[in-house]
Design an enzyme around this catalytic site. Structure first.
Site, PDB file in Angstrom:
ATOM      1  N   SER A  31      67.900 -17.787  14.786  1.00  0.00           N
ATOM      2  CA  SER A  31      68.168 -19.228  14.684  1.00  0.00           C
ATOM      3  C   SER A  31      68.319 -19.661  13.230  1.00  0.00           C
ATOM      4  CB  SER A  31      67.022 -20.020  15.332  1.00  0.00           C
ATOM      5  OG  SER A  31      66.929 -19.746  16.701  1.00  0.00           O
ATOM      6  N   ARG A  35      71.827 -20.953  10.952  1.00  0.00           N
ATOM      7  CA  ARG A  35      71.810 -22.234  10.236  1.00  0.00           C
ATOM      8  C   ARG A  35      72.001 -22.040   8.730  1.00  0.00           C
ATOM      9  NH1 ARG A  35      69.337 -22.575  14.979  1.00  0.00           N
ATOM     10  NH2 ARG A  35      69.086 -24.582  16.039  1.00  0.00           N
ATOM     11  N   GLY A 103      75.842 -18.074  22.234  1.00  0.00           N
ATOM     12  CA  GLY A 103      75.841 -19.480  22.611  1.00  0.00           C
ATOM     13  C   GLY A 103      75.362 -20.369  21.482  1.00  0.00           C
ATOM     14  N   ARG A 131      79.264 -19.512  30.343  1.00  0.00           N
ATOM     15  CA  ARG A 131      78.158 -20.424  30.059  1.00  0.00           C
ATOM     16  C   ARG A 131      78.665 -21.848  29.843  1.00  0.00           C
ATOM     17  NH1 ARG A 131      74.626 -17.445  25.575  1.00  0.00           N
ATOM     18  NH2 ARG A 131      73.221 -19.204  25.992  1.00  0.00           N
ATOM     19  N   GLN A 178      69.793 -26.506  20.540  1.00  0.00           N
ATOM     20  CA  GLN A 178      71.227 -26.367  20.276  1.00  0.00           C
ATOM     21  C   GLN A 178      71.939 -27.703  20.407  1.00  0.00           C
ATOM     22  OE1 GLN A 178      72.761 -23.280  22.819  1.00  0.00           O
ATOM     23  NE2 GLN A 178      71.398 -21.719  21.976  1.00  0.00           N
ATOM     24  N   ASP A 329      63.122 -18.082  25.246  1.00  0.00           N
ATOM     25  CA  ASP A 329      63.803 -16.784  25.235  1.00  0.00           C
ATOM     26  C   ASP A 329      62.873 -15.625  25.579  1.00  0.00           C
ATOM     27  OD1 ASP A 329      66.361 -17.702  24.585  1.00  0.00           O
ATOM     28  OD2 ASP A 329      65.882 -17.759  22.447  1.00  0.00           O
ATOM     29  N   LYS A 356      71.392 -19.111  30.496  1.00  0.00           N
ATOM     30  CA  LYS A 356      71.390 -18.313  29.273  1.00  0.00           C
ATOM     31  C   LYS A 356      72.493 -17.255  29.364  1.00  0.00           C
ATOM     32  CE  LYS A 356      67.995 -20.017  26.729  1.00  0.00           C
ATOM     33  NZ  LYS A 356      68.169 -20.393  25.300  1.00  0.00           N
TER      34      LYS A 356
END
Length: 451
Positions: A31, A35, A103, A131, A178, A329, A356
């Site tokens: 994550s 970013r 995703g 998805r 998200q 997750d 997911k």
């Protein structure tokens, strides 16, 4: 290197092992890695990144940033640099942005593009193309972006950003970092204040990193108990030096393997224990897991620590649904831990797992049954009947192109009485390219093609 959307199945079998031992460092947090690349693109000047996760998902985001105008470079010492174009400076890409299986990358970059007057086409592999993207499309459309997508808001889709984007006050109907991050990213090139309201707080890496880059962002809990995150648009972001800590979602696999495999003691170095990400470790300790938190510190605005993990007899518990957002997750590997526990483990409030990389509730339940574990599945959860340390194994698990399903059941095979085979381990490279090698270094036994 193959494109992120290419795919070659590779089965892998985990054999019962006799104790895992050693010190390891897992890959950088996925994550935070996504970013860092995105915010580096929006800063003017050079952002340096150490510890970037070099899995396929993050590499797809790096390539997307190049196509949007940033100069993204990997150096010989393993560090990365991003020479950004500034807020408002994105270049219209000449080729589609291919996010492979990611995703997170796709949804965050949709937010980024939605706030800029450019048009981009988003594509991905077969799994990502199934998805739903509607949860992101809805608020970004309110901000003025225009989408042309397949039925159900699925990839491939073409997005034309707003000219200019409109600030909104958006109450998210789902607990999704998200969605929150996509709206805030669109808000960066939007005049005025963009606000996202959450009933359940989600991981806050976006807010922490925006502050580090110099954005004005405020998080406040109202009298109604809702969290409002407000961003003032059109900031000038300042380049940063970012040290990406270890990914707690990746660390989950060696940690659970060590808890379940008798005679194990390992140390996992330098993972983030951000409170919005640490739910699994809290849960495992409540189940009786011997996990010692050591050397707590702060790196790059994130709380970081080392974990010492020893094999343990676990007991079943009822996992609080409110904890789901902090460990969403990790439920597949928690379900594997629950299979070895004494008693029943109840996991509810996890409907998000249905959308997911695979339907993770169905895939996890199916994998458990293939290995002789009784599990009751509901629309938003699972109830696993533990075998008290003696899960049989011997099953062949269908992964549905999902890296976390693959790793979870390979962990099961290390501690079970019989080997466990997953039909496809190739997708593990999306988040944990060195998984097999790292686990072998601890004493794990695998046979088959692997990655």
């Amino acid at each position: 290197m193959a494109s992120p959307s290419s795919h070659s199945p590779a089965s892998l079998t985990a054999e019962p092992s006799h104790g895992l031992n050693g010190r390891i460092r897992v890959p950088g947090d996925k994550s935070i890695s996504h970013r860092a690349l995105i915010f580096g693109t929006l800063a003017v000047g050079e952002t340096r990144i150490g510890g970037l996760l070099e899995g396929e998902d993050v590499l797809a985001t790096a390539e997307a940033m190049r196509r949007l105008g940033a100069e993204v470079t990997r150096h010989a010492d393993g560090t990365w640099s991003v020479h950004g174009v500034g807020v408002g400076g994105l270049r219209e890409p000449e080729q589609p942005l291919d996010f492979g299986n990611s995703g997170t990358g796709a949804r965050l970059v949709m937010g980024l593009v939605a706030g800029h007057p450019v048009t981009a086409t988003f594509i991905g592999d077969a799994s990502l193309s199934r998805r739903p993207m509607g949860r992101v499309i809805s608020p970004l459309t309110q901000m003025g972006a225009v989408f042309h997508a397949r039925e159900g808001g699925r990839l491939p889709l073409t997005l034309t950003g707003a000219q200019p984007a409109l600030p909104i006050r958006y109450k998210s109907p789902v607990a999704s970092a998200q969605v929150k991050s996509a709206v805030l990213l669109a808000g960066l090139n939007t005049p005025g204040v963009t606000t996202v309201i959450e009933a359940t707080p989600t991981r806050d890496h976006t807010e922490r990193m925006l502050r580090a880059f110099g954005a004005e962002i405020v998080s406040e809990t109202g009298k109604d108990g809702l969290l409002a995150i407000s961003l003032t648009g059109e900031p000038e972001l300042t380049p940063c030096t970012i040290a990406v800590p270890g990914d707690p979602s990746s660390a989950a696999f060696p940690v659970v393997a060590a808890l379940l495999t008798p005679g194990s003691e390992i140390v996992v170095e330098g993972i983030t224990l951000n409170p919005h990400r640490a739910g699994l470790y809290t849960t495992l300790m409540e189940m009786g897991g011997d996990i010692e938190v050591m050397n707590q510190r702060e790196e790059g605005g994130e709380p970081v620590a080392d974990l010492r993990v020893r094999s343990s007899r676990l007991k079943g518990i009822e996992v609080p649904p409110a904890r789901a957002a902090s460990m969403i997750d990790e439920y597949p590997v928690l379900a594997v831990a629950a299979a070895f526990a004494e008693g029943t483990t109840t996991m509810l409030g996890i409907h998000e797992l249905r959308v997911k990389e695979s339907d993770r509730i169905a895939a996890t339940a199916s994998g458990l049954r293939a290995n002789g574990i009784k599990v009751r599945e509901s629309e938003d959860g699972m109830i696993v009947e533990g075998r008290g340390g003696e899960a049989g194994g011997g099953g062949h698990v269908t992964t549905h192109m999902d890296h976390r399903i693959a790793m979870s059941f390979l962990v099961m095979g290390l501690a079970a009485q019989k080997p466990v085979t997953v039909d496809d381990a190739s997708m593990i490279a999306t988040s944990f390219p060195d998984f097999e090698h790292l686990m072998r270094g601890l004493g794990a036994s695998f046979t088959g093609r692997g990655q």
